[in-house]
Design an enzyme around this catalytic site. Structure first.
Site, mmCIF file in Angstrom:
data_model
loop_
_atom_site.group_PDB
_atom_site.id
_atom_site.type_symbol
_atom_site.label_atom_id
_atom_site.label_comp_id
_atom_site.label_asym_id
_atom_site.label_seq_id
_atom_site.Cartn_x
_atom_site.Cartn_y
_atom_site.Cartn_z
ATOM 1 N N ASP A 50 -2.802 -1.464 -2.625
ATOM 2 C CA ASP A 50 -3.474 -2.855 -2.780
ATOM 3 C C ASP A 50 -5.225 -2.473 -3.140
ATOM 4 O O ASP A 50 -5.752 -1.402 -2.333
ATOM 5 C CB ASP A 50 -4.018 -3.779 -1.393
ATOM 6 C CG ASP A 50 -4.606 -4.684 -1.552
ATOM 7 O OD1 ASP A 50 -3.558 -6.007 -2.044
ATOM 8 O OD2 ASP A 50 -6.210 -5.292 -1.161
ATOM 9 N N GLU A 82 -3.094 -1.472 -7.449
ATOM 10 C CA GLU A 82 -2.968 -2.845 -7.759
ATOM 11 C C GLU A 82 -4.172 -2.810 -8.279
ATOM 12 O O GLU A 82 -4.987 -2.133 -7.285
ATOM 13 C CB GLU A 82 -2.796 -3.178 -6.548
ATOM 14 C CG GLU A 82 -2.900 -5.014 -7.150
ATOM 15 C CD GLU A 82 -4.164 -5.383 -7.023
ATOM 16 O OE1 GLU A 82 -4.532 -6.473 -6.950
ATOM 17 O OE2 GLU A 82 -4.884 -5.725 -5.471
#
Ligand code: ARE
Ligand code: CA
Length: 463
Positions: free
Chosen positions: A197, A223
């Site tokens: 993330d 990400e």
């Protein structure tokens, strides 16, 4: 290494967004294994904040870690371990959404989902423990208020607080060590890899140190939202695993809405990742609800276009693919389906195979499930015989498969399929229609289906 999802060559991950561990274990056994899914991306597994003030138990509370203990809204550590083991046992792997860039947001304090206390303003997270020295020093962040607010400056993007989330100082040995311990614990349990993330907000060198400290091989996808709109480029992460290709979300939406644009799906000159680095999807948990630089994405709320978009993504040889599996929502904050105490509901299965209790289960929509089998069957083959005219598109994948869409609902014309002579099932309609390929590879392709005007035939697909 970082590029191997370790799932026996299968090609598609499904994101079971906000599902409980007990529901995922059942889904692996009752559906995902037979359908040929490589694995499941699960929601963050660490202890997180419980938000009841600015929103009531929003989905995004799980992106605010309190510790690396494994009790979350999706279940306990025991339930998590049981899920990983049961999914592994049927050949379906688990990929964990790892939140390493930060802990909880400023202004938040109290008790997390595993019972640990915390105080974000004091930078105190005893459940790890992290203290003020483990957070990025204020003078390293060039923004006036300490928050990320200038995507043109990598120091701002990586050393400031993303939407007020307390930013960990990933250059320190101690932070790295705690995160290595966390990921190693998950690998020991049997997890196969990680979505990282907010990797865009972490220095690649810090990620390199963490990944280099792992005790087992793991698949990584980072990400990094790069839409040609900032200083941080996906390229900086290529040595660390695959990278989310958000330009693909816009490109496939544009192309499926207007077939005349489909030929421009991949634009390497535009900076899009090479296929072996790209991690692609039609929509994700952020952009389907207006978060994460949303844009004009196609979602389950538009089933006709969504089936076409996912099918096209799974047929087309670009990137490693992820399919979204959602719950119905009205507001952007709304968490998963829940009872009166905000306990997440089970995913129930209706007699027709669809899901109940407010779960959308796009991955169970017939064309989507069946195209997973197609992508597995044609893996490694080249695209050929590409045809695009008006609302019709078609192409072959080596001698293994042929795919066509007639957006108007009907098509009747001859194509070179590239396939050996024989009669093949259209796997989309479960063999209700068939295709006969002649000795020269040509076949008459007929589509008459207003709702799902898709045809896919492949060698080794059951139909
Ligand atoms: C919540 C509240 C905030 C509050 C904060 C702290 O909404 O108001 O300030 O808590 O208390 C998710 C939600 C956020 C939520 C957060 C923490 O989306 O709303 O904040 O959880 O609970 C950028 C990042 C990218 C990020 C997107 C959302 O680069 O990494 O923003 N995506 C991941 C996850 C999210 C998650 C987080 C990161 C945080 O997928 O679900 O946030 O862990 C341009 C830029 C992009 C930028 C985008 C949006 O496109 O190029 O880089 O994405 O704009 O700003
Ligand atoms: Ca950071």
């Amino acid at each position: 290494g970082y590029f191997d999802p370790d799932c026996g060559g299968k090609q598609v991950i499904v994101h079971l967004f906000e599902w409980k561990w007990t529901s995922i274990a059942e889904e692996c056994e009752r559906f995902l294994s037979a359908a040929g899914f490589c694995g499941v991306q699960v929601s963050p597994v660490h202890e997180h904040v419980i938000v009841t003030t600015d929103a009531m138990r929003p989905w995004w509370e799980r992106y605010q870690p309190v510790s690396y203990k494994l009790t979350s809204r999706s279940g306990t550590e025991e339930e998590f371990i049981d899920m990983v083991q049961r999914c592994n046992a049927v050949g379906v792997r688990i990929y964990v959404d790892a939140v390493l860039n930060h802990m909880a947001g400023l202004g938040r304090s109290g008790i997390g989902t595993a019972g640990s206390s915390f105080d974000s303003d004091a930078h105190d997270f005893p459940g790890v423990p992290f203290t003020v020295a483990d957070f990025t020093p204020r003078d390293m962040c060039p923004s006036h208020d300490g928050n990320v607010n200038n995507y043109g400056d990598p120091n701002n993007v990586r050393n400031c607080y993303l939407v007020g989330l307390t930013d960990l100082y990933g250059a320190t040995d101690y932070v790295r060590q705690k995160q290595i311990e966390y990921l190693n614990r998950l690998l020991e349990i049997g997890v196969a890899g990680f979505r990282v993330d907010a990797a865009k907000h972490m220095w690649p060198a810090d990620l390199e140190a963490i990944q280099g400290g792992l005790s087992k091989p793991a698949f990584f996808y980072h990400e990094v939202i790069d839409r040609n709109d900032g200083a941080v480029k996906v390229d900086e992460y290529f040595h660390l695993g695959r990278v989310t290709e958000f330009r693909y979300c816009s490109k496939i939406a544009t192309g499926i809405r207007d077939f005349s644009q489909l030929g421009n799906l991949i634009d390497l000159g535009w900076g899009m990742c090479p296929s072996d680095k790209a991690f692609v999807f039609v929509d994700n948990h952020d952009n389907q609800r207006g978060h994460g630089g949303a844009g004009d994405v196609i979602t389950h709320k538009d089933p006709f276009l969504y089936k076409l978009a996912i099918s096209y993504m799974l047929a087309y040889p670009y990137g490693f693919t992820r399919v979204m599996s959602s719950y119905f929502f009205e507001s952007t904050d709304e968490g998963p389906p829940h009872d009166g105490n905000y306990n997440t509901l089970d995913v129930t299965i209706n007699p027709d195979g669809s899901c109940g209790n407010g779960w959308v289960c796009e991955h169970r929509w017939a064309p989507i499930t069946r195209m997973v089998a197609f992508r597995n069957a044609v893996a490694g083959t080249e695209l050929a015989n590409f045809f695009l005219e008006g609302d019709n598109v078609a192409f072959s994948r080596g001698d293994k498969g042929f795919f066509a869409i007639a957006k108007s609902g009907s098509m009747d014309r001859t194509f070179q399929t590239g396939m050996p002579a024989g009669t093949y099932c259209n796997i989309i309609d479960g063999c209700a229609s068939q295709v006969t390929v002649n000795g020269d590879g040509n076949a008459q392709i007929r589509i008459t289906n207003a709702d799902e005007p898709i045809l896919a035939i492949c060698q080794g697909c059951d139909g």
